[in-house]
Design a protein around this motif. Structure first.
Motif, PDB file in Angstrom:
ATOM      1  N   UNK A  98       0.831  -1.211   0.000  1.00 20.05           N
ATOM      2  CA  UNK A  98       0.000   0.000   0.000  1.00 20.05           C
ATOM      3  C   UNK A  98       0.860   1.254   0.000  1.00 20.05           C
ATOM      4  N   UNK A  99       1.957   1.233   0.754  1.00 17.31           N
ATOM      5  CA  UNK A  99       2.864   2.383   0.801  1.00 17.31           C
ATOM      6  C   UNK A  99       3.486   2.650  -0.563  1.00 17.31           C
ATOM      7  N   UNK A 100       3.932   1.585  -1.229  1.00 19.04           N
ATOM      8  CA  UNK A 100       4.542   1.741  -2.551  1.00 19.04           C
ATOM      9  C   UNK A 100       3.501   2.201  -3.560  1.00 19.04           C
ATOM     10  N   UNK A 101       2.285   1.668  -3.465  1.00 21.62           N
ATOM     11  CA  UNK A 101       1.221   2.069  -4.383  1.00 21.62           C
ATOM     12  C   UNK A 101       0.886   3.541  -4.218  1.00 21.62           C
ATOM     13  N   UNK A 102       0.827   4.010  -2.973  1.00 25.71           N
ATOM     14  CA  UNK A 102       0.495   5.413  -2.725  1.00 25.71           C
ATOM     15  C   UNK A 102       1.562   6.346  -3.267  1.00 25.71           C
ATOM     16  N   UNK A 103       2.811   5.885  -3.262  1.00 22.52           N
ATOM     17  CA  UNK A 103       3.928   6.741  -3.684  1.00 22.52           C
ATOM     18  C   UNK A 103       4.150   6.712  -5.186  1.00 22.52           C
ATOM     19  N   UNK A 104       3.791   5.612  -5.836  1.00 18.44           N
ATOM     20  CA  UNK A 104       4.180   5.443  -7.240  1.00 18.44           C
ATOM     21  C   UNK A 104       3.014   5.312  -8.214  1.00 18.44           C
ATOM     22  N   UNK A 144      15.800  -1.621  -2.458  1.00 18.62           N
ATOM     23  CA  UNK A 144      15.630  -0.859  -3.698  1.00 18.62           C
ATOM     24  C   UNK A 144      14.982  -1.707  -4.783  1.00 18.62           C
ATOM     25  N   UNK A 145      15.498  -2.914  -4.994  1.00 16.44           N
ATOM     26  CA  UNK A 145      14.956  -3.779  -6.044  1.00 16.44           C
ATOM     27  C   UNK A 145      13.526  -4.179  -5.707  1.00 16.44           C
ATOM     28  N   UNK A 146      13.267  -4.440  -4.423  1.00 18.17           N
ATOM     29  CA  UNK A 146      11.912  -4.797  -4.015  1.00 18.17           C
ATOM     30  C   UNK A 146      10.921  -3.699  -4.390  1.00 18.17           C
ATOM     31  N   UNK A 147      11.257  -2.457  -4.072  1.00 19.95           N
ATOM     32  CA  UNK A 147      10.344  -1.354  -4.348  1.00 19.95           C
ATOM     33  C   UNK A 147      10.165  -1.136  -5.847  1.00 19.95           C
ATOM     34  N   UNK A 148      11.239  -1.269  -6.613  1.00 22.50           N
ATOM     35  CA  UNK A 148      11.129  -1.146  -8.070  1.00 22.50           C
ATOM     36  C   UNK A 148      10.255  -2.275  -8.618  1.00 22.50           C
ATOM     37  N   UNK A 149      10.443  -3.486  -8.083  1.00 21.11           N
ATOM     38  CA  UNK A 149       9.645  -4.634  -8.514  1.00 21.11           C
ATOM     39  C   UNK A 149       8.167  -4.407  -8.244  1.00 21.11           C
ATOM     40  N   UNK A 151       6.509  -1.625  -7.673  1.00 21.68           N
ATOM     41  CA  UNK A 151       5.997  -0.524  -8.504  1.00 21.68           C
ATOM     42  C   UNK A 151       5.771  -1.004  -9.940  1.00 21.68           C
ATOM     43  N   UNK A 152       6.683  -1.822 -10.443  1.00 19.38           N
ATOM     44  CA  UNK A 152       6.560  -2.354 -11.800  1.00 19.38           C
ATOM     45  C   UNK A 152       5.327  -3.254 -11.913  1.00 19.38           C
ATOM     46  N   UNK A 153       5.129  -4.127 -10.923  1.00 13.43           N
ATOM     47  CA  UNK A 153       3.978  -5.027 -10.950  1.00 13.43           C
ATOM     48  C   UNK A 153       2.663  -4.251 -10.857  1.00 13.43           C
ATOM     49  N   UNK A 154       2.643  -3.238 -10.010  1.00 16.44           N
ATOM     50  CA  UNK A 154       1.434  -2.419  -9.890  1.00 16.44           C
ATOM     51  C   UNK A 154       1.128  -1.694 -11.192  1.00 16.44           C
TER      52      UNK A 154
END
Length: 319
Positions: A98-104, A144-149, A151-154
């Motif tokens: 949810x945090x990554x979705x809200x940011x990206x 870093x890779x986790x967050x990029x991953x 965001x990419x999947x979303x």
């Protein structure tokens, strides 16, 4: 990946990656019963085939594919070919996604994925990169890779999940039954007692509960007990005490169900959770009696076999 190779698994969490569990494993005989997760599942098969059985279909996950399962979706899994499967899996908490979705992204509400199995070699490679960085002690790279991953999947596959609200009387009864079982986990009522308490019939409650949660009440309760046992193990509770606290008859009872659902026995799970906070543990294996401690624990055989033993060395199954 030959049939003669032993099964093994490591389920752990990096101290600097809170909210992310990691599983790397190779299974042949082991199968996961129907269960669900509070967070998300992102898996990448690196060898063999994993069959993931969902409420509406079975996914055959092979190398190059990426499996995405939303929170609370019931599923089971087993080998899709005789040689089994090897895979890397990430279990991010719902709050992390949810945090990554809200940011990206512009997605709002509870985010999820309509597609379960996609052909995405790059995404699968990124899952393995998160594992490799975490095991090398490189938390910066892993995070870093986790967050990029994610965001990419979303961006490619994500959407907003519709809110679920109880509608029918049966649905409301199922929700109330779940609350009763969760509150009285250590001493739950029988199906007949539960139905009488809710003012319905046993079969009506059974049908409504399975329709709402994808599994009958007793299977849901086993899954919930394992979840709560994990929470207790995370704070240092001894497996025998955790078993008693959640309503299992004894530690072997906990061992059997925990191993089937999580993929490793409770002792191995707790050791990895505790040892992940030790920097020296990540730099080199500890030695015991002059021999390196194995990095991975051998995985369990099917539940039909006898109890899996919790030991520091690779565990075996007694037949």
């Amino acid at each position: 990946m030959g049939k003669g190779e032993d099964e093994w698994a490591r389920y752990w969490q990096h101290e600097q990656l809170p909210g992310i569990d990691l599983l790397r494993a190779r299974y042949v005989r082991h199968s996961f019963p129907r269960h669900s997760h509070e967070g998300y599942v992102f898996g990448a098969v690196s060898g063999g085939v994993e069959d993931v059985v969902l409420p509406d279909r079975t996914v055959h996950a092979a190398p190059g594919s990426l499996v995405m399962i939303n929170p609370e979706v019931p599923h089971s899994a087993h080998a899709g070919v005789p040689e089994g499967w090897a895979y890397h899996t990430l279990y991010p908490a719902a709050e992390v996604v949810a945090e990554i979705a809200a940011e990206t992204s512009a997605l709002r509400g509870t985010v999820g994925f309509a597609e379960v199995d996609v052909t995405d070699p790059q995404g699968a490679r990124m899952i393995r990169e998160v594992h490799r960085a975490a095991e090398e002690g490189n938390a910066l790279a892993a995070d870093s890779v986790l967050r990029i991953l994610v965001a990419r999947l979303l961006s490619r596959y994500g959407g907003s999940l519709p809110a679920r609200t109880p509608r029918s009387a049966g649905c409301r009864d199922a929700v109330r039954a779940r609350d009763v079982l969760e509150t009285r986990m250590a001493a739950p009522p029988s199906l007949e007692e539960l139905a009488a308490e809710l003012g319905t019939s046993p079969f009506a409650l059974l049908r409504a509960f399975k329709r709402e949660y994808g599994m009958p009440p007793h299977s849901w309760l086993t899954n919930a007990r394992v979840r709560r046992a994990r929470t207790l193990l995370d704070i240092g509770t001894a497996p025998a005490d955790a078993a008693a606290a959640v309503g299992f008859t004894d530690q072997p009872h906990l061992n059997r169900h925990f191993t089937r659902i999580v993929g490793v026995p409770p002792g191995a799970y707790q050791r990895e959770r505790g040892e992940s906070t030790e920097h020296a543990r990540r730099e080199q294996p500890r030695e015991r009696g002059g021999a390196p401690e194995p990095r991975y624990a051998a995985a369990p055989r099917r539940a039909a076999r006898k109890n899996v033993q919790d030991r520091a060395e690779p565990f075996t199954v007694r037949s």
